[in-house]
Write a protein that holds these residues in place. Sequence first.
Motif, PDB file in Angstrom:
ATOM      1  N   GLU A 136      -5.525   4.746 -10.427  1.00  0.00           N
ATOM      2  CA  GLU A 136      -6.492   5.496  -9.424  1.00  0.00           C
ATOM      3  C   GLU A 136      -7.410   4.737  -9.004  1.00  0.00           C
ATOM      4  O   GLU A 136      -7.476   4.572  -8.003  1.00  0.00           O
ATOM      5  CB  GLU A 136      -7.107   6.700 -10.142  1.00  0.00           C
ATOM      6  N   LEU A 137      -8.121   3.701  -9.855  1.00  0.00           N
ATOM      7  CA  LEU A 137      -8.829   2.663  -9.512  1.00  0.00           C
ATOM      8  C   LEU A 137      -8.261   1.464  -8.746  1.00  0.00           C
ATOM      9  O   LEU A 137      -8.987   1.504  -7.540  1.00  0.00           O
ATOM     10  CB  LEU A 137      -9.658   1.803 -10.703  1.00  0.00           C
ATOM     11  N   ALA A 138      -7.156   1.281  -8.761  1.00  0.00           N
ATOM     12  CA  ALA A 138      -6.401   0.321  -8.012  1.00  0.00           C
ATOM     13  C   ALA A 138      -6.092   1.201  -6.485  1.00  0.00           C
ATOM     14  O   ALA A 138      -6.267   0.417  -5.310  1.00  0.00           O
ATOM     15  CB  ALA A 138      -5.176  -0.223  -8.480  1.00  0.00           C
ATOM     16  N   ARG A 139      -5.731   2.284  -6.641  1.00  0.00           N
ATOM     17  CA  ARG A 139      -5.443   3.041  -5.326  1.00  0.00           C
ATOM     18  C   ARG A 139      -6.798   3.112  -4.519  1.00  0.00           C
ATOM     19  O   ARG A 139      -6.918   2.720  -3.457  1.00  0.00           O
ATOM     20  CB  ARG A 139      -4.863   4.393  -5.608  1.00  0.00           C
ATOM     21  N   LEU A 140      -7.820   3.361  -5.090  1.00  0.00           N
ATOM     22  CA  LEU A 140      -9.366   3.581  -4.231  1.00  0.00           C
ATOM     23  C   LEU A 140      -9.701   2.360  -3.901  1.00  0.00           C
ATOM     24  O   LEU A 140     -10.015   2.013  -2.720  1.00  0.00           O
ATOM     25  CB  LEU A 140     -10.134   4.154  -5.296  1.00  0.00           C
ATOM     26  N   LEU A 141      -9.539   1.100  -4.754  1.00  0.00           N
ATOM     27  CA  LEU A 141      -9.999   0.029  -4.050  1.00  0.00           C
ATOM     28  C   LEU A 141      -8.989  -0.706  -3.047  1.00  0.00           C
ATOM     29  O   LEU A 141      -9.425  -1.156  -1.884  1.00  0.00           O
ATOM     30  CB  LEU A 141      -9.860  -1.107  -5.238  1.00  0.00           C
ATOM     31  N   HIS A 142      -7.724  -0.257  -2.836  1.00  0.00           N
ATOM     32  CA  HIS A 142      -6.691  -0.659  -2.117  1.00  0.00           C
ATOM     33  C   HIS A 142      -7.359   0.249  -0.762  1.00  0.00           C
ATOM     34  O   HIS A 142      -7.308  -0.275   0.565  1.00  0.00           O
ATOM     35  CB  HIS A 142      -5.349  -0.255  -2.351  1.00  0.00           C
ATOM     36  N   GLN A 143      -7.585   1.431  -0.954  1.00  0.00           N
ATOM     37  CA  GLN A 143      -8.036   2.193   0.372  1.00  0.00           C
ATOM     38  C   GLN A 143      -9.161   1.874   0.869  1.00  0.00           C
ATOM     39  O   GLN A 143      -9.539   1.468   2.126  1.00  0.00           O
ATOM     40  CB  GLN A 143      -8.201   3.691  -0.295  1.00  0.00           C
ATOM     41  N   LEU A 144     -10.309   1.394  -0.204  1.00  0.00           N
ATOM     42  CA  LEU A 144     -11.524   0.778   0.616  1.00  0.00           C
ATOM     43  C   LEU A 144     -11.219  -0.320   1.164  1.00  0.00           C
ATOM     44  O   LEU A 144     -11.878  -0.701   2.180  1.00  0.00           O
ATOM     45  CB  LEU A 144     -12.342   0.428  -0.538  1.00  0.00           C
ATOM     46  N   ASN A 145     -10.343  -1.398   0.786  1.00  0.00           N
ATOM     47  CA  ASN A 145      -9.985  -2.680   1.315  1.00  0.00           C
ATOM     48  C   ASN A 145      -9.530  -2.507   2.778  1.00  0.00           C
ATOM     49  O   ASN A 145      -9.788  -3.136   3.778  1.00  0.00           O
ATOM     50  CB  ASN A 145      -9.337  -3.492   0.381  1.00  0.00           C
ATOM     51  N   ALA A 146      -8.564  -1.660   2.633  1.00  0.00           N
ATOM     52  CA  ALA A 146      -7.792  -1.286   3.772  1.00  0.00           C
ATOM     53  C   ALA A 146      -8.515  -0.975   4.978  1.00  0.00           C
ATOM     54  O   ALA A 146      -8.525  -1.247   6.157  1.00  0.00           O
ATOM     55  CB  ALA A 146      -6.573  -0.201   3.612  1.00  0.00           C
ATOM     56  N   ARG A 147      -9.493   0.068   4.687  1.00  0.00           N
ATOM     57  CA  ARG A 147     -10.477   0.625   5.633  1.00  0.00           C
ATOM     58  C   ARG A 147     -11.425  -0.564   6.284  1.00  0.00           C
ATOM     59  O   ARG A 147     -11.528  -0.537   7.404  1.00  0.00           O
ATOM     60  CB  ARG A 147     -11.235   1.577   4.902  1.00  0.00           C
ATOM     61  N   ALA A 148     -11.693  -1.606   5.139  1.00  0.00           N
ATOM     62  CA  ALA A 148     -12.721  -2.540   5.498  1.00  0.00           C
ATOM     63  C   ALA A 148     -11.843  -3.565   6.498  1.00  0.00           C
ATOM     64  O   ALA A 148     -12.148  -3.996   7.658  1.00  0.00           O
ATOM     65  CB  ALA A 148     -13.147  -3.286   4.353  1.00  0.00           C
ATOM     66  N   ASP A 149     -10.405  -3.724   6.316  1.00  0.00           N
ATOM     67  CA  ASP A 149      -9.663  -4.517   7.202  1.00  0.00           C
ATOM     68  C   ASP A 149      -9.538  -3.961   8.639  1.00  0.00           C
ATOM     69  O   ASP A 149      -9.588  -4.539   9.721  1.00  0.00           O
ATOM     70  CB  ASP A 149      -8.111  -4.761   6.556  1.00  0.00           C
ATOM     71  N   MET A 150      -9.467  -2.754   8.831  1.00  0.00           N
ATOM     72  CA  MET A 150      -9.195  -2.040   9.932  1.00  0.00           C
ATOM     73  C   MET A 150     -10.462  -2.063  10.889  1.00  0.00           C
ATOM     74  O   MET A 150     -10.392  -2.229  12.134  1.00  0.00           O
ATOM     75  CB  MET A 150      -8.860  -0.592   9.809  1.00  0.00           C
ATOM     76  N   GLN A 151     -11.757  -2.140  10.462  1.00  0.00           N
ATOM     77  CA  GLN A 151     -12.822  -2.424  11.071  1.00  0.00           C
ATOM     78  C   GLN A 151     -13.225  -3.892  11.280  1.00  0.00           C
ATOM     79  O   GLN A 151     -14.323  -4.024  11.956  1.00  0.00           O
ATOM     80  CB  GLN A 151     -13.826  -1.728   9.978  1.00  0.00           C
ATOM     81  N   GLU A 152     -12.479  -4.878  10.858  1.00  0.00           N
ATOM     82  CA  GLU A 152     -12.516  -6.341  11.129  1.00  0.00           C
ATOM     83  C   GLU A 152     -11.733  -6.807  11.958  1.00  0.00           C
ATOM     84  O   GLU A 152     -10.508  -6.767  11.706  1.00  0.00           O
ATOM     85  CB  GLU A 152     -12.526  -7.016   9.653  1.00  0.00           C
ATOM     86  N   PRO A 153     -12.133  -7.192  13.241  1.00  0.00           N
ATOM     87  CA  PRO A 153     -11.048  -7.559  14.261  1.00  0.00           C
ATOM     88  C   PRO A 153     -10.448  -8.957  13.648  1.00  0.00           C
ATOM     89  O   PRO A 153     -11.089  -9.827  13.279  1.00  0.00           O
ATOM     90  CB  PRO A 153     -11.946  -7.821  15.497  1.00  0.00           C
ATOM     91  N   GLY A 154      -9.197  -9.137  14.063  1.00  0.00           N
ATOM     92  CA  GLY A 154      -8.587 -10.404  13.715  1.00  0.00           C
ATOM     93  C   GLY A 154      -8.241 -10.445  12.084  1.00  0.00           C
ATOM     94  O   GLY A 154      -7.777 -11.462  12.031  1.00  0.00           O
ATOM     95  N   VAL A 155      -8.298  -9.442  11.539  1.00  0.00           N
ATOM     96  CA  VAL A 155      -7.773  -9.495  10.288  1.00  0.00           C
ATOM     97  C   VAL A 155      -6.608  -8.774  10.048  1.00  0.00           C
ATOM     98  O   VAL A 155      -6.360  -7.635  10.252  1.00  0.00           O
ATOM     99  CB  VAL A 155      -9.091  -8.793   8.983  1.00  0.00           C
ATOM    100  N   PRO A 156      -5.448  -9.316   9.760  1.00  0.00           N
ATOM    101  CA  PRO A 156      -4.299  -8.615   9.619  1.00  0.00           C
ATOM    102  C   PRO A 156      -4.103  -7.717   8.586  1.00  0.00           C
ATOM    103  O   PRO A 156      -5.017  -7.882   7.397  1.00  0.00           O
ATOM    104  CB  PRO A 156      -3.331  -9.889   9.034  1.00  0.00           C
ATOM    105  N   PRO A 157      -3.486  -6.566   8.629  1.00  0.00           N
ATOM    106  CA  PRO A 157      -3.515  -5.487   7.581  1.00  0.00           C
ATOM    107  C   PRO A 157      -2.992  -6.137   6.331  1.00  0.00           C
ATOM    108  O   PRO A 157      -2.047  -6.978   6.067  1.00  0.00           O
ATOM    109  CB  PRO A 157      -2.486  -4.342   8.104  1.00  0.00           C
ATOM    110  N   ARG A 158      -3.333  -5.511   5.260  1.00  0.00           N
ATOM    111  CA  ARG A 158      -2.907  -5.967   3.814  1.00  0.00           C
ATOM    112  C   ARG A 158      -1.599  -5.358   3.351  1.00  0.00           C
ATOM    113  O   ARG A 158      -0.904  -4.554   3.977  1.00  0.00           O
ATOM    114  CB  ARG A 158      -3.897  -5.235   2.572  1.00  0.00           C
ATOM    115  N   PRO A 159      -0.637  -6.080   2.774  1.00  0.00           N
ATOM    116  CA  PRO A 159       0.769  -5.613   2.456  1.00  0.00           C
ATOM    117  C   PRO A 159       0.549  -4.360   1.474  1.00  0.00           C
ATOM    118  O   PRO A 159      -0.445  -4.036   0.940  1.00  0.00           O
ATOM    119  CB  PRO A 159       1.411  -6.557   1.650  1.00  0.00           C
TER     120      PRO A 159
END
Length: 159
Positions: A136-159
């Motif tokens: 669950e911690l890994a899932r939540l951290l992934h979700q947090l990172n994915a949202r941060a990536d979506m808000q940063e222009p030029g950052v490719p999405p995480r695998p």
Amino acid sequence: MGADVHGPDQEFLALERELAVFLRRARASSGEMARAVHPELEAAAYGLFVRLEEGGPQRATELAAYFGVGKATMSRQLRALEDLGLVAREPDPADGRASLVRLTEEGLARFRRVRDARRAQYVTKLADWDRKEIAELARLLHQLNARADMQEPGVPPRP
């Protein structure tokens, strides 16, 4: 006037506080891990190893965009890793004018040795956690990172 610590933002204030502690420890840990790969490496090098191991060979410009650094900074970091024999450049089959950066066998072996030792530390530190909590911690951290990536222009999405 300061925010009421018992008001509606208290969860966000607690999150900010815990992330600050986590990030401070992560920065220190990245430096230790990079030096464990090779004593001459900077802390940022460990992140490059992670990205190249997960994503395979990539252009230096892609790596610079992913880490939010300039081309010159990335070039300097990659040159240092090349000089140590930990990464190599190869022609990009999609564009002969460009090159791809990849981990060498030596770089990959050193990185994996350090990563595996780090994983063993997590197993020890989290021995009293339920595996579902870790997932669950890994899932939540992934979700947090994915949202941060979506808000940063030029950052490719995480695998």
